[in-house]
Write an enzyme that holds these catalytic residues in place. Structure first.
Site, PDB file in Angstrom:
ATOM      1  N   PHE A  58       0.815  -1.213   0.000  1.00 46.12           N
ATOM      2  CA  PHE A  58       0.000   0.000   0.000  1.00 46.12           C
ATOM      3  C   PHE A  58       0.848   1.264   0.000  1.00 46.12           C
ATOM      4  O   PHE A  58       0.381   2.341  -0.391  1.00 46.12           O
ATOM      5  CB  PHE A  58      -0.952  -0.002   1.201  1.00 46.12           C
ATOM      6  CG  PHE A  58      -0.336   0.413   2.504  1.00 46.12           C
ATOM      7  CD1 PHE A  58      -0.415   1.722   2.944  1.00 46.12           C
ATOM      8  CD2 PHE A  58       0.311  -0.514   3.315  1.00 46.12           C
ATOM      9  CE1 PHE A  58       0.145   2.112   4.150  1.00 46.12           C
ATOM     10  CE2 PHE A  58       0.864  -0.139   4.521  1.00 46.12           C
ATOM     11  CZ  PHE A  58       0.791   1.177   4.942  1.00 46.12           C
ATOM     12  N   LYS A  59       2.103   1.156   0.423  1.00 52.81           N
ATOM     13  CA  LYS A  59       2.966   2.336   0.454  1.00 52.81           C
ATOM     14  C   LYS A  59       3.140   2.962  -0.934  1.00 52.81           C
ATOM     15  O   LYS A  59       3.433   4.149  -1.059  1.00 52.81           O
ATOM     16  CB  LYS A  59       4.342   1.967   1.025  1.00 52.81           C
ATOM     17  CG  LYS A  59       4.326   1.258   2.380  1.00 52.81           C
ATOM     18  CD  LYS A  59       3.877   2.164   3.487  1.00 52.81           C
ATOM     19  CE  LYS A  59       3.813   1.442   4.826  1.00 52.81           C
ATOM     20  NZ  LYS A  59       5.093   1.173   5.429  1.00 52.81           N
TER      21      LYS A  59
END
Length: 480
Positions: A118-119
């Site tokens: 998700f980063k």
């Protein structure tokens, strides 16, 4: 929009200024002077927007120093189907049907980007906007970051080929999955430096803060940050809360709940920012693993940092964190933007003393903010991964399993529960294999990555050693 520090420094400048500076000069974190709000009519108008154009609407009030056309271009260059392998960018996938009460359990897919975590959702934007601002200013930036597993690879993949940016990334030696290590250490690009620190993630994070606290050294070597202490990370992550909510097509004002695996508190704080902006979020669930300092706070009112020797090694390693940096931003808002109070609390944290709010007016504000929490164990993760696979035919990674477990525990009749995906299961093959007896698929571009040549250096948990490495490998700024 101007920015201030959670600890009292007033004018930190514009978005571009705080983008490049990381920590404030007083050691605090950058926050906007005010949080703009959106109306139900605006939300309805945003429903049909592409992800990039929605990002513009959400982020524009906070980014007033970049011309409209340039900001739109940067966002449209960031959020592409080519980069995120879906025209929706962050697909919202139901797990089963909504049931008779109309609630439903959903998975928000955030891990289809370059590093499978998700980063990427924020880091890909940082790569674009760093390049834009540095080019406009004729400057360079040396990013110093810390990672428990996913921030590092997301940052490094975002900065590949950026001529004005170097990345020095600290990670806890031997505490990431084999896939996570290989993603970072296999990069051979001259502007990427990987340092494995003999310690835990919190040690890495403290080293980053110590270097940032040396104002002369920081200025001489143009040190910046990509960890979630960087406001741009939090702001970019707030967008997918809006996108997920709008994808539900709920009646105006109806709430949705979100369950968020959390270690450093950045991802879930982005949800709180969205809520403060007016998004109808009911519960924000903080899903912890065995390193449950955040769960201790939200369930009992006391925040107590866990020292490095008490940070457990778990099967959701990106959450093996004993001190959540972004928690300071939350305390600042709970205190009504009172920087004096926030500094006092964080001084207690810095001296390893508990911050106890239970029974105070501030605790009332915590409870009213919608945060709830839960924790899970290794056995819980295995069982949740297996249950989701058997029931819905969907493989999830162990961090996402933490979120699903807690999300299921707090489901409310008639209210959608959105669980945020953290990473693709391929990044944690060993745990997934133990849960379901099969190895998860991985994108072809990562086949055999664990066997690729690795480029990294092991260093002790020592700030002078880190400074010596920076001085030996990066070019200092010319004296004025």
């Amino acid at each position: 929009m101007k920015y201030v520090s959670t600890r009292g420094a007033r004018d930190l400048g514009s978005f571009s200024d705080v983008l490049l500076s990381g920590l404030a000069p007083d050691g605090g974190l950058a926050m906007p002077e005010s949080i703009p709000t959106v109306t139900p009519a605006q939300l309805e108008a945003w429903r049909a927007l592409s992800y990039a154009d929605l990002a513009y609407e959400v982020m524009r009030p906070f980014i007033t120093d970049i011309p409209e056309g340039d900001l739109r271009r940067l966002l449209r260059s960031t959020y592409t189907e080519e980069a995120f392998h879906s025209p929706e960018i962050t697909p919202l996938t139901p797990l089963g049907d909504a049931g008779p009460d109309g609630g439903g359990l959903y998975l928000l897919e955030l891990s289809n980007g370059p590093s499978l975590a998700f980063k990427d959702m924020a880091m890909q934007f940082l790569g674009q906007v760093f390049e834009y601002v540095l080019e406009a200013r004729g400057e360079r930036l040396n990013i110093l970051g810390a990672t428990s597993g996913d921030t590092g690879s997301a940052a490094e993949y975002a900065m590949l080929g950026k001529a004005r940016v170097n990345v020095v990334m600290l990670s806890p030696h031997g505490r990431m999955s084999a896939f996570q290590q290989a993603q970072m250490f296999s990069l051979q690009d001259a502007n990427i430096f990987n340092l494995a620190v003999e310690g835990v993630f919190d040690d890495c994070q403290d080293l980053v803060k110590a270097v940032n606290a040396d104002a002369d050294f920081k200025a001489r070597y143009d040190i910046g940050a990509v960890n979630s202490i960087n406001w741009a990370r939090v702001l970019a992550q707030a967008v997918y809360y809006f996108k997920a909510y709008l994808a539900l097509n709920l009646p105006a004002g109806q709430e949705a709940d979100f369950s968020v695996p959390s270690g450093n508190f950045g991802n879930v704080f982005a949800g709180y920012l969205a809520k403060r902006m007016g998004l109808p979020i009911g519960q924000l669930l903080v899903a912890s693993n065995e390193n449950d300092v955040l769960h201790d706070f939200f369930s009992g009112g006391t925040y107590h940092v866990r020292p490095a020797d008490r940070v457990a090694v778990t099967s959701s390693p990106s959450m093996d964190i004993g001190k959540a940096s972004n928690f300071e931003r939350y305390l600042y808002l709970i205190a009504g933007a009172d920087a004096v109070q926030t500094r006092g609390w964080w001084d207690e944290v810095g001296q390893s003393r508990p911050v106890a709010l239970n029974g105070t007016p501030h605790w009332d504000a915590v409870q009213a903010s919608g945060f709830r929490s839960g924790r899970s164990t290794h056995a819980d993760r295995l069982r949740t991964i297996r249950t989701v696979f058997d029931t819905y035919g969907r493989l999830i990674d162990p961090h996402t399993a933490d979120g699903v477990l807690v999300g299921q525990a707090y489901r409310r009749p008639g209210v959608p529960m959105i669980c945020l995906e953290t990473a693709l299961p391929a990044k944690f093959e060993e745990t997934v294999q133990a849960a379901v007896g099969q190895t998860p698929d991985r994108p072809a571009r990562f086949d055999g990555i664990e066997q690729a040549p690795k480029r990294f250096q092991v260093i002790p948990n020592d700030v002078q050693t880190l400074k010596d490495f920076i001085a030996a490998n990066l070019t200092p700024r010319e004296p004025a």
